[in-house]
Design a protein around this motif. Structure first.
Motif, mmCIF file in Angstrom:
data_model
loop_
_atom_site.group_PDB
_atom_site.id
_atom_site.type_symbol
_atom_site.label_atom_id
_atom_site.label_comp_id
_atom_site.label_asym_id
_atom_site.label_seq_id
_atom_site.Cartn_x
_atom_site.Cartn_y
_atom_site.Cartn_z
ATOM 1 N N SER A 1 29.490 33.293 -1.465
ATOM 2 C CA SER A 1 30.805 32.833 -1.000
ATOM 3 C C SER A 1 31.378 31.738 -1.890
ATOM 4 O O SER A 1 32.592 31.567 -1.968
ATOM 5 N N ILE A 2 30.510 30.979 -2.562
ATOM 6 C CA ILE A 2 31.005 29.988 -3.526
ATOM 7 C C ILE A 2 31.805 30.702 -4.610
ATOM 8 O O ILE A 2 32.915 30.296 -4.985
ATOM 9 N N MET A 3 31.235 31.798 -5.109
ATOM 10 C CA MET A 3 31.889 32.534 -6.200
ATOM 11 C C MET A 3 33.116 33.310 -5.720
ATOM 12 O O MET A 3 34.129 33.362 -6.423
ATOM 13 N N TYR B 1 36.025 31.071 -5.369
ATOM 14 C CA TYR B 1 36.581 30.770 -6.694
ATOM 15 C C TYR B 1 37.481 31.905 -7.164
ATOM 16 O O TYR B 1 38.563 31.682 -7.719
ATOM 17 N N LEU B 2 37.060 33.142 -6.918
ATOM 18 C CA LEU B 2 37.879 34.286 -7.315
ATOM 19 C C LEU B 2 39.184 34.336 -6.530
ATOM 20 O O LEU B 2 40.227 34.713 -7.065
ATOM 21 N N LEU C 1 36.750 41.904 -4.966
ATOM 22 C CA LEU C 1 36.006 42.567 -6.040
ATOM 23 C C LEU C 1 36.422 44.023 -6.245
ATOM 24 O O LEU C 1 35.763 44.750 -6.989
ATOM 25 N N GLN C 2 37.489 44.440 -5.568
ATOM 26 C CA GLN C 2 37.938 45.823 -5.695
ATOM 27 C C GLN C 2 38.099 46.221 -7.166
ATOM 28 O O GLN C 2 38.750 45.523 -7.938
ATOM 29 N N GLY C 3 37.493 47.337 -7.557
ATOM 30 C CA GLY C 3 37.584 47.779 -8.945
ATOM 31 C C GLY C 3 36.534 47.168 -9.836
ATOM 32 O O GLY C 3 36.342 47.607 -10.976
ATOM 33 N N GLY C 4 35.855 46.140 -9.339
ATOM 34 C CA GLY C 4 34.760 45.537 -10.089
ATOM 35 C C GLY C 4 35.175 44.373 -10.959
ATOM 36 O O GLY C 4 36.353 44.156 -11.246
ATOM 37 N N ILE C 5 34.202 43.616 -11.389
ATOM 38 C CA ILE C 5 34.383 42.490 -12.296
ATOM 39 C C ILE C 5 33.429 42.715 -13.464
ATOM 40 O O ILE C 5 32.268 43.075 -13.260
ATOM 41 N N ASN C 6 33.923 42.541 -14.693
ATOM 42 C CA ASN C 6 33.049 42.822 -15.825
ATOM 43 C C ASN C 6 32.063 41.682 -16.064
ATOM 44 O O ASN C 6 32.191 40.595 -15.488
#
Length: 350
Positions: A272-274, A277-278, A329-334
């Protein structure tokens, strides 16, 4: 003409306080349940409190479960067929409560939740979390008819389990943000009341983290109250949305990539920290979430979870593949972006 039907299933009674375990028989009596009770527990809570529970009922049966699994649910159903119980009493932590919850649903009988630890919000919610192989399934089931939470027992439980429960609640903060995002971008059904209740519960722990300390009944009471509120929010919503967003997807991936290394609540807390941030960038509340977790002695880094930086990044970059639930995170994060997020928040690095 507007027509809409909402069926909200909630516990009839919630009893929280000092030595309330001895009031369990009376609380069950208020439910007008009939038949023989089957107490579902695991070894440690059975040793600590099993006799106190059995002493309050006539001819109770007991099933001791060793692990949380679908096989354990099937075994419990076979035991129940021999016992023919009128209802189940789940005594312990997440393992017996989740198993009893699923079994009660299959057997079409009610169950009473008697948590001895405050490690997650499953003590009152209408969902069970059952591991299978390298994954974990969230299964819908009826919530308990009543919850009897003895703060004396819970205050004496291992502190790391309580901090895991706190972190699980704090993670609701970003779960609700994901839910609102899904409403805006995918028109997902959203409950203002459930969202507000879940968010308020997370805020309660973030703002009062410095007051929650090991061995204190007052702290146990605050944590249990928060867990109950979170479970109620899920019942109102009719889904796990108020308490499960991208941070839970990351945790589920960690269960696959680094199984058994950390508690569920601790994993979602760090995640949840990350995800905060997103959602909100450098000026968001990720610092407040991290500081609250640290105040509670809960992990805030991959290292404190006992996982490698590479394992954390692998979970973050693949979490969107877990289920069809719209989140940040929909679609992903590289990988490059994931490393930047984890480093900026201090989850990996020095």
């Amino acid at each position: 003409m507007f027509e809409k039907t909402t069926w909200i299933k909630l516990p009839r009674n919630v009893l929280v306080g000092h030595d309330v375990l001895d009031d369990l028989g009376e609380a069950v009596g208020d439910l007008y349940l009939t038949g023989r009770p089957l107490i579902v527990t695991s070894p440690t809570p059975n040793e600590i409190a099993g006799d106190r529970v059995r002493a309050q009922f006539d001819d109770p049966a007991t099933a001791v479960v060793e692990e949380a699994s679908f096989a354990a649910v099937e075994e419990l159903k076979e035991t129940a067929e021999a016992v023919d119980p009128g209802y189940l009493i789940a005594l312990g932590g997440g393992k017996p409560i989740d198993i009893a919850k699923m079994a009660a649903d299959h057997l079409d009988v009610g169950f009473v939740s008697v948590p001895t630890v405050a490690s997650h919000d499953g003590i009152v919610s209408g969902r069970s979390s059952i591991p299978e192989g390298d994954t974990r399934h969230s299964v819908a089931a009826d919530p308990p008819l009543a919850v009897v939470a003895d703060t004396t027992l819970i205050a004496d439980a291992p502190w790391r389990l309580t901090t895991a429960g706190c972190a699980d609640i704090i993670s609701n903060y970003t779960a609700v943000k994901d839910w609102r995002l899904a409403r805006r971008l995918r028109n997902v059904e959203y409950s203002e009341y459930a969202g507000a209740l879940s968010e308020m519960t997370a805020e309660l722990l973030v703002e009062n983290a410095d007051m929650i300390r090991p061995g204190l009944e007052e702290s146990a009471w605050v944590v249990v109250k928060a867990l109950v509120s979170s479970g109620v929010a899920m019942s109102i919503a009719g889904s796990s949305r108020p308490a499960s967003g991208a941070e839970h997807l990351i945790s589920h991936q960690l269960d696959r990539i680094a199984p058994g290394k950390a508690l569920h609540g601790h994993q979602v807390g760090v995640a949840s920290i990350m995800t905060e941030y997103l959602h909100s960038g450098e000026n968001g509340r990720w610092n407040a979430i991290r500081d609250a977790l640290a105040e509670l002695d809960a992990p805030t880094t991959a290292g404190e979870l006992g996982i490698d930086d590479a394992e954390l990044i692998a979970a973050l970059t693949s979490a969107h593949e877990i289920r069809d639930r719209y989140t940040i995170l929909q679609g992903g994060i590289n990988e490059e972006a994931a490393i930047e997020v984890a480093t900026a928040t201090g989850v990996i690095g020095d």
